[in-house]
Scaffold this motif. Structure first.
Motif, PDB file in Angstrom:
ATOM      1  N   LEU A  33     -65.904 -33.607  62.673  1.00 15.34           N
ATOM      2  CA  LEU A  33     -65.159 -34.533  61.805  1.00 15.34           C
ATOM      3  C   LEU A  33     -65.094 -33.996  60.375  1.00 15.34           C
ATOM      4  CD1 LEU A  33     -66.542 -37.938  63.114  1.00 15.34           C
ATOM      5  CD2 LEU A  33     -64.196 -37.079  63.404  1.00 15.34           C
ATOM      6  N   TRP A  36     -62.567 -31.430  59.993  1.00 16.29           N
ATOM      7  CA  TRP A  36     -61.232 -32.034  60.014  1.00 16.29           C
ATOM      8  C   TRP A  36     -60.950 -32.872  58.772  1.00 16.29           C
ATOM      9  CZ3 TRP A  36     -61.760 -34.023  65.707  1.00 16.29           C
ATOM     10  CH2 TRP A  36     -61.546 -32.954  66.587  1.00 16.29           C
ATOM     11  N   ILE A  38     -62.937 -35.364  57.408  1.00 14.89           N
ATOM     12  CA  ILE A  38     -63.529 -36.706  57.391  1.00 14.89           C
ATOM     13  C   ILE A  38     -64.951 -36.545  56.867  1.00 14.89           C
ATOM     14  CG2 ILE A  38     -64.199 -38.696  58.803  1.00 14.89           C
ATOM     15  CD1 ILE A  38     -61.863 -37.822  60.708  1.00 14.89           C
ATOM     16  N   SER A  45     -67.192 -41.345  59.500  1.00 10.02           N
ATOM     17  CA  SER A  45     -68.061 -40.361  60.134  1.00 10.02           C
ATOM     18  C   SER A  45     -69.342 -41.009  60.651  1.00 10.02           C
ATOM     19  CB  SER A  45     -68.397 -39.245  59.147  1.00 10.02           C
ATOM     20  OG  SER A  45     -69.232 -38.285  59.752  1.00 10.02           O
ATOM     21  N   VAL A  76     -58.610 -36.629  67.348  1.00  7.74           N
ATOM     22  CA  VAL A  76     -58.046 -37.437  66.275  1.00  7.74           C
ATOM     23  C   VAL A  76     -56.523 -37.379  66.382  1.00  7.74           C
ATOM     24  CG1 VAL A  76     -59.995 -37.239  64.686  1.00  7.74           C
ATOM     25  CG2 VAL A  76     -58.159 -35.547  64.609  1.00  7.74           C
ATOM     26  N   ALA A  91     -59.332 -42.021  65.858  1.00  9.84           N
ATOM     27  CA  ALA A  91     -60.187 -41.087  66.591  1.00  9.84           C
ATOM     28  C   ALA A  91     -60.493 -41.687  67.946  1.00  9.84           C
ATOM     29  CB  ALA A  91     -61.480 -40.821  65.825  1.00  9.84           C
TER      30      ALA A  91
END
Length: 166
Positions: A33, A36, A38, A45, A76, A91
């Motif tokens: 995450l 990506w 996050i 998270s 996601v 997600a």
């Protein structure tokens, strides 16, 4: 542990059906995450890590078959752009195990119970969740709204779009 990582906003991996495997699954969800975009210390998270940890722990506790792994898939939507311009809005976590006879059931909270609250946490944090059959075992999945959607969690039955894990 055996993993493959398709391109885009998807991460998949097999884990040993043990407490160590469940802990590693949770840590890798947080790491992916963060990759990506996050943030590790953000609510999204932390909530997704909690969900992944609960689903993985359930797979270890209730879905364990000696010599078999559990499978975790995180995705996601839309996938994060390479330039970071497109922010993911939802997600999805799927955890598959080898036992289909022990399906998760959302129970009323018992303040005296020492266990059995994991699915209540998943239900409280996820926008929707459900269980899908596989050729061997089951997949417990949930979706989490990263962008405000004003929806409450709901257990979904029927067609879920869950693929059969290897």
């Amino acid at each position: 542990m055996n993993g493959e990582n398709p391109p885009g906003g998807t991460f998949e991996m097999f884990f040993t059906s043990s407490r160590h495997g469940a802990r590693l699954a949770r840590r890798l969800v947080v790491r992916r995450l963060e990759e990506w975009g996050i943030p590790r210390d953000g609510d999204a998270s932390q909530h997704l890590a909690l969900i992944a940890g609960e689903l993985a722990a359930n797979a270890v506790s209730h879905g364990h078959v000696p010599g078999r792994y559990f499978h975790l898939r995180l995705s996601v939507q839309p996938p994060p752009g390479r330039d970071g311009c497109r922010a993911p809005v939802s997600a999805r976590i799927e955890v598959s195990d080898a036992r289909d006879e022990l399906r998760p059931v959302l129970r009323d909270r018992d303040d005296e119970a020492e266990c059995g609250r994991g699915l209540l946490l998943v239900d409280a944090l996820a926008s929707k969740w459900g269980v899908a059959e596989r050729s061997v075992g089951k997949t417990v999945w949930c979706e989490y709204a990263l962008a405000p959607a004003g929806c409450r969690s709901q257990q979904v039955t029927g067609d879920t779009g869950v693929g059969d894990a290897r």
